[in-house]
Design a protein around this motif. Structure first.
Motif: not given
Ligand code: FE
Length: 226
Positions: A103-115
């Motif tokens: 699945v796509p994970i947007v990195l712009d303006s992001s502090i962290a991401w979770l899947e």
């Protein structure tokens, strides 16, 4: 009796929830995303049944969540929060990462991401609540603070779109007009209301390059409302 003003006292974060694949991805801004268990780590995300992202989460059985920061540009919130992936490719122009589920994970303006992998789906009426088990999490930028709903409302002057679980119809609030010569203008793209009673400058006196503080639409996209 229900005083709907009390509901604004509930605190939330704002997140970008995405699903799909490399060919067709989509995402929306959610304020109803929260952890429900620690072991294993599971989170819930409530998605409107009409949202295109909801369809994709059901189809792919997975979703990502980007924790966006306070400086997230209004245009980005406008794209993900107030437009439909059925009309536009929301992922175009953004920095996207693909991990285990695809699945796509947007990195712009992001502090962290979770899947997450979806392990349970609860029908709560207008929305589906997806329970996701956490399979990946990464920090991107710890220098900024996460965007909260309170900050969005008070500093960015944002409003919840109609599809949000926490949307409150303005007619249910006690709004007193202080001066009848002051007008209100509504952004046709996102619903943000420029209320002259709350501002120092009349709408017509705003510069021509002024943009909606929520979604980045132009002044010409506003209409006067009564
Ligand atoms: Fe707007």
């Amino acid at each position: 009796m229900i005083n709907f003003e009390a509901l604004f006292k509930v605190s939330y974060g704002l997140y970008l929830v995405c699903s799909g694949d490399k060919n067709k991805g989509n995402g929306y801004i959610s304020n109803t995303f929260f952890q429900v268990t620690a072991e294993p780590a599971k989170f819930a995300a409530c998605c409107n049944k009409n949202n295109y992202t909801t369809e994709l989460i059901q189809k792919y059985g997975a979703f990502s969540v980007s924790i966006i920061n306070q400086d997230t540009p209004p245009e980005m919130i406008g794209t993900f929060g107030y437009k439909s992936g059925r009309d536009i490719d929301k992922m175009a122009g953004f920095n996207i990462k693909y991990s285990d589920t695809g699945v796509p994970i947007v990195l712009d303006s992001s502090i962290a991401w979770l899947e997450f992998k979806v392990v349970q789906t609860v029908d709560v009426g207008t929305h589906l609540m997806f329970i996701g088990e956490l399979i990946n999490a990464e920090l991107i930028d710890e220098s900024k603070d996460p965007l909260t709903y309170l900050y969005y409302r008070q500093v960015k002057k944002g409003v919840a779109p109609k599809n949000a679980p926490t949307y409150i119809d303005k007619s249910r609030l006690n709004v007193n007009s202080k001066d009848s010569s002051l007008k209100k203008y509504k952004c046709l793209a996102c619903g943000y209301i420029y209320d002259e009673a709350d501002e120092d400058i009349k709408f017509k006196d705003l510069p021509d390059d002024w943009l909606c503080p929520v979604c980045g639409s132009e002044k010409s996209d506003f209409v006067e409302i009564v």
